[in-house]
Design an enzyme around this catalytic site. Structure first.
Site, PDB file in Angstrom:
ATOM      1  CB  ILE A 262       9.146 -32.461  -3.873  1.00 38.51           C
ATOM      2  CG1 ILE A 262      10.203 -31.556  -3.242  1.00 38.51           C
ATOM      3  CG2 ILE A 262       9.631 -33.896  -3.933  1.00 38.51           C
ATOM      4  CD1 ILE A 262      10.591 -31.956  -1.822  1.00 38.51           C
ATOM      5  N   GLY A 263       8.488 -29.609  -5.832  1.00 32.02           N
ATOM      6  CA  GLY A 263       7.785 -28.336  -5.781  1.00 32.02           C
ATOM      7  C   GLY A 263       8.425 -27.323  -6.696  1.00 32.02           C
TER       8      GLY A 263
ATOM      9  N   GLY B 219       7.983 -19.228  -7.518  1.00 32.50           N
ATOM     10  CA  GLY B 219       8.563 -18.087  -8.204  1.00 32.50           C
ATOM     11  C   GLY B 219      10.066 -17.999  -8.035  1.00 32.50           C
TER      12      GLY B 219
ATOM     13  CB  VAL C 130      13.030 -26.414  -9.071  1.00 33.32           C
ATOM     14  CG1 VAL C 130      12.597 -27.866  -8.929  1.00 33.32           C
ATOM     15  CG2 VAL C 130      12.520 -25.835 -10.384  1.00 33.32           C
ATOM     16  CB  VAL C 131      11.529 -27.542  -3.587  1.00 31.56           C
ATOM     17  CG1 VAL C 131      11.982 -28.326  -2.357  1.00 31.56           C
ATOM     18  CG2 VAL C 131      11.358 -26.064  -3.245  1.00 31.56           C
TER      19      VAL C 131
ATOM     20  CG  ASP D 182       5.548 -14.769   0.336  1.00 31.40           C
ATOM     21  OD1 ASP D 182       4.469 -14.145   0.199  1.00 31.40           O
ATOM     22  OD2 ASP D 182       5.891 -15.687  -0.430  1.00 31.40           O
TER      23      ASP D 182
END
Length: 557
Positions: free
Chosen positions: A21-22, A25, A28-29, A142
């Site tokens: 789903i994402g 950097g 991966v999610v 961030d």
């Protein structure tokens, strides 16, 4: 080892990764199912850097796990919930609550900028999340629209991906020239690597509000060099759409972190706007150091990475602020340093993850009292020394840490620190101005007035290991540290060795000073047991956490 099965991989024998789903950097999610509890979760699979040595990779993995575990202790409606941290096939994974809905960046891209009312609501929620994290000694590092989730159906604002600089092993511009973070949202003091703190997150929030209101950061430029120049030197021009919230935006985008608008005052102004339709001026009596921004030591002027500067202005007297000319000159030096470092070979990594919490005590429940205070029983007790929340990193080679520290193999200390070669046979980086004092088998490095106490102890190992030692110290906490509370011992590793982190608060040495918090890391290495801790007043946990991380990351037996 993860297993494959019917188009899905199962990690740690429990979490089935079902759909990506994402991607960012840091990795991966995945949307996943927790097969033990039967619930949907999000799992972040952290990318492995093939350029790192085995020791460096282990250091990064250990630090990631430590930081994620610390963020898992945070509890706030607008902070992502971390359920679990696991390692599968030597790769770390972070298991979080699944937020259905896209990010603020997705929303802006899809629907355009938000209005001032919605921006104020988002700002208030994020300020609450940041204040909760900062009170616990955790920085985000961030903050940007991509790291703010908007839950579908409720529009709940959720802050995610804490601690990119801490986890990635760098502050911003590293000595190798790499930029870690999102430069359009990075505070000028972090650009130089000279300082980072709660104030830096608040700058990022100011840039985020501008983006939410106009669709673009006020610091967007065509190149990294252009962005650095815009952040550090150029006139800051908030977009026209920010006019209703201008006192907040301008206050958050104050280049001097000591004059920057604090979280409490920013929230007051935003709530006033929602109540009245207008934003009042910031209180003239307000200063960020009064409530919600920890007081920090002055940041040293950043040196240019390649060539010495010969025309920097002399420092202003300590009792009055620098002139506009000297401030401008200092900014010129800062941006020059940042630009030179960036051009030395920098790529920009926009990543994300998690971060940390703060402590007190004195290196064991038997911390000694300051010289100015009369001796107390706890100065002579010999109960096991507590474990500081040090970074669980492998034996370092050349790595820049969260506080800008180059790991011990390079024998360098970060800006504002010095490398202490201790007569007891170890070395570590300690803040400049800290003085050494030996107290029996313990060695202390103390700040002026002993507000911060950094302790080190080396002993023969215990048969049952560091975790058992720390649990016994935790059990004795109420008797060795009056007012002891919120003690927590976590088994972990440090440099690949068995370790335990002990964190707790207690009543402190004097009523005038008040309660203190301790971070303490204990580990076994090469036939010895080492204990490193930092103790500080509870209002200074952010600084204490930084001192602690630097000490542990640079410690060499």
């Amino acid at each position: 080892m993860g297993t494959e099965g019917e188009n899905a991989r199962v990690i740690a024998g429990r979490y089935r990764l079902e759909a990506r789903i994402g991607r960012g950097g840091m990795g991966v999610v995945w949307r996943a199912t927790d097969q033990l509890l039967g619930r949907q979760v999000a799992v972040k699979e952290l990318a492995l850097d093939d350029s790192l040595s085995a020791d460096e990779a282990r250091m990064q993995r250990d630090r990631t796990l430590r930081e994620a575990r610390a963020v898992a202790q945070l509890r706030h409606a607008h902070i992502i919930v971390v359920h679990d941290v696991v390692v599968d096939d030597e790769r770390p994974y972070i298991v979080m609550e699944l937020i259905v809905g896209g990010s603020l960046a997705d929303r802006i891209s899809r629907n355009g900028p938000v209005d001032a009312v919605e921006a104020a609501r988002i700002g208030i929620d994020l300020l609450g999340a940041l204040r909760s994290a900062h009170d616990a000694g955790v920085l985000h590092r961030d903050l940007k629209p991509a790291n703010v989730l908007m839950e579908a159906g409720t529009d709940r604002v959720v802050l995610t991906d804490f601690g990119i600089a801490q986890v990635a092993g760098a502050t911003t511009l590293t000595e190798s020239g790499a930029f870690v973070g999102s430069p359009e949202y990075t505070a000028p003091e972090r650009m130089s690597g000279a300082r980072t703190g709660p104030e830096s997150d608040l700058w990022s929030l100011g840039a985020l509000l501008c983006t939410a209101l106009s669709g673009a950061s006020p610091f967007r430029r065509d190149s990294l060099g252009g962005i650095l120049h815009a952040v550090v030197v150029d006139e800051i021009r908030p977009p026209d759409q920010a006019a209703p919230l201008l006192p907040v935006v301008r206050g958050l985008l104050e280049r001097d972190p000591d004059l920057r608008l604090g979280a409490t005052e920013a929230e007051r102004l935003l709530r006033a706007f929602l109540d009245t339709g207008r934003t009042p001026r910031a209180s003239s009596a307000y200063t960020p150091t009064q409530r919600d921004v920890a007081r920090r030591k002055p940041a040293p002027a950043p040196p240019a990475p390649t060539a010495p500067t010969t025309d920097s202005a002399p420092a202003a007297p300590a009792d009055r602020p620098p002139s506009k000319q000297s401030a401008h000159s200092a900014r010129g030096v800062l941006v020059a340093a940042a630009l030179v470092a960036a051009m030395a070979g920098a790529g920009v990594s926009a990543a994300a993850l998690l971060m940390h919490k703060g402590g007190d005590g004195g290196g064991t429940p038997t911390s000694s009292a300051p010289h100015s205070a009369p001796a107390s029983p706890r100065t002579t007790k010999t109960s096991p020394t507590p474990t500081t929340s040090a970074s669980t990193a492998p034996t370092p080679t050349v790595t820049v840490t969260s506080s800008g520290v180059v790991a011990p193999a390079s024998r360098k200390a970060p800006s504002g620190y010095r490398l202490a070669q201790d007569p007891a046979g170890f070395s570590l980086a300690v803040p400049e101005g800290f003085t050494r004092e030996a107290q029996g088998e313990r060695t202390f490095y103390l700040s002026e007035g002993e507000v911060f106490r950094l302790g080190i102890k080396a002993t023969d190992p215990e048969p049952d290991g560091p975790t058992a030692v720390m649990r016994r110290a935790d059990a004795k906490g109420p008797s060795t540290n009056p007012g002891y509370h919120d003690g927590r011992v976590t088994g972990t590793t440090h440099n690949g060795y068995p370790a335990a982190l002990w964190e707790f608060s207690w009543g402190g040495f004097t009523k005038a000073e008040g309660a203190r918090h301790t971070y303490d890391l204990c580990w076994e290495q090469d036939g010895r047991m080492y204990d490193v801790w930092v103790s500080a007043p509870v209002g200074k946990v952010t600084e204490a956490k930084e001192y602690f991380d630097v000490a542990v990351d640079t410690f060499v037996p």
